[in-house]
Design a protein around this motif. Structure first.
Motif, short mmCIF file in Angstrom:
data_model
loop_
_atom_site.label_atom_id
_atom_site.label_comp_id
_atom_site.label_asym_id
_atom_site.label_seq_id
_atom_site.Cartn_x
_atom_site.Cartn_y
_atom_site.Cartn_z
N TYR A 1 32.32 45.45 33.87
CA TYR A 1 32.42 44.21 34.33
C TYR A 1 34.02 43.80 33.66
O TYR A 1 34.88 43.29 34.21
N SER B 1 37.66 43.58 35.12
CA SER B 1 38.51 42.31 35.08
C SER B 1 39.89 42.38 34.60
O SER B 1 40.75 41.63 34.56
N SER C 1 42.56 39.86 38.52
CA SER C 1 41.29 40.44 39.23
C SER C 1 40.20 39.42 39.30
O SER C 1 40.26 38.38 38.20
N LEU D 1 36.20 39.42 40.28
CA LEU D 1 35.10 40.30 40.56
C LEU D 1 34.40 39.79 41.82
O LEU D 1 34.19 38.41 41.81
N TYR E 1 36.68 44.71 42.88
CA TYR E 1 37.58 43.28 42.47
C TYR E 1 38.69 43.13 43.38
O TYR E 1 39.27 43.86 43.98
N VAL F 1 36.04 35.94 32.16
CA VAL F 1 36.41 36.89 33.50
C VAL F 1 36.63 36.05 34.41
O VAL F 1 35.58 34.71 34.61
N HIS F 2 37.08 36.13 35.76
CA HIS F 2 37.12 35.36 36.86
C HIS F 2 36.14 36.13 37.97
O HIS F 2 35.96 37.59 38.13
N VAL F 3 35.22 35.40 38.63
CA VAL F 3 34.25 35.93 39.50
C VAL F 3 34.12 34.81 40.75
O VAL F 3 34.10 33.84 40.29
#
Length: 267
Positions: free
Chosen positions: A71, A75, A81, A83, A104, A149-151
């Motif tokens: 993960y 990212s 990016s 997820l 991603y 992280v971006h999700v």
């Protein structure tokens, strides 16, 4: 903070992130930064994953055996990016099956990448979002091993998964994974669905919510807003035009396995 401290709190990092750290400490020589990475790679402290991307090797571990968080890796494969799709479901612990493909979203076009048996797939942000400059709509800033992280949110993930079930392992995997989510903010689901501007996707979301009306506490107003943007003529959700079931409420032809939930008969 020492360089070893940096490695300890950055399980996966880019050369640019290391450069920024060193610059804050007063180092400005590009060659010094480069030589430091080469030195620590030779010492087995870091593992080069691809150009400009590294993983820290835990103390006592061999570089060839050191774990790399997929993960975090996904990212870092693009600056923007996010997820998404099955990877977002797995990030939230909502996947039905374990996959080794990590997807991603990005505006760039990175090359396909594999690491430790995992496949990393870059997908362009939907055109409607790019045109509206809304690529970050329903994107959350989350944490993974202390790093940001971006999700996609669960609300966006619901819509994106129904829009592209092929990126979620197919219909059964998509349906079963989404069914494990106990709550969605349905106003946000509807708002994001309409932002995509895809009538077929709107119908698929509407059908999913209708099928799970009681469990998700779906109100008629949610369905009405979606129904107003359904396809004007019957649309198929896959290419096998003769293999589906027509849903008149949504002008949608869905696979019979979805309409009849055929997987429930297999125990």
């Amino acid at each position: 903070m020492s360089l070893r401290d940096f490695f300890a709190i950055h399980p996966v990092f880019t050369a640019d992130e290391l450069a920024a750290f060193l610059q804050r400490r007063g180092s400005r020589s590009r060659w010094t930064r480069k030589s430091l990475l080469v030195h620590h790679e030779e010492q087995g402290h870091v593992l080069r994953l691809r150009r400009g991307l590294y993983a820290a090797v835990p103390a006592g571990a061999k570089p060839s055996k050191a774990p790399v968080d997929p993960y975090l890796l996904a990212s870092k494969l693009a600056e923007d990016s996010v997820l998404a799709y099955h990877t977002a479901l797995a990030f939230y612990g909502k996947e039905y099956s374990v996959h080794r493909r990590f997807t991603y979203l990005t505006a760039t076009t990175p090359r396909p990448f594999r690491c430790r048996g995992d496949e990393f797939l870059a997908v362009k942000f939907p055109k409607a979002l790019r045109d509206a400059r809304q690529t970050t709509a329903e994107v959350a800033d989350a944490e993974r091993q202390g790093l940001s992280v971006h999700v996609t949110t669960l609300e966006r993930t619901l819509v994106d998964a129904l829009d592209r079930p092929d990126l979620c392992g197919g219909w059964e995997e998509t349906w079963r994974s989404l069914e494990s989510v106990e709550f969605f903010d349905l106003d946000r689901v509807v708002r994001y669905t309409l932002l995509l501007g895809n009538a077929t996707t709107t119908a698929k979301v509407g059908y999913f919510l209708q099928q799970h009306r009681e469990a998700l506490m779906v109100e008629e107003s949610h369905l009405t807003r979606l129904r107003e943007h359904r396809p004007k003529e019957p649309h198929y959700t896959n290419r096998r035009a003769g293999s589906g079931k027509f849903l008149s409420d949504w002008n949608l032809v869905v696979p019979r396995e979805v309409a009849e939930r055929s997987w429930e008969a297999v125990r």
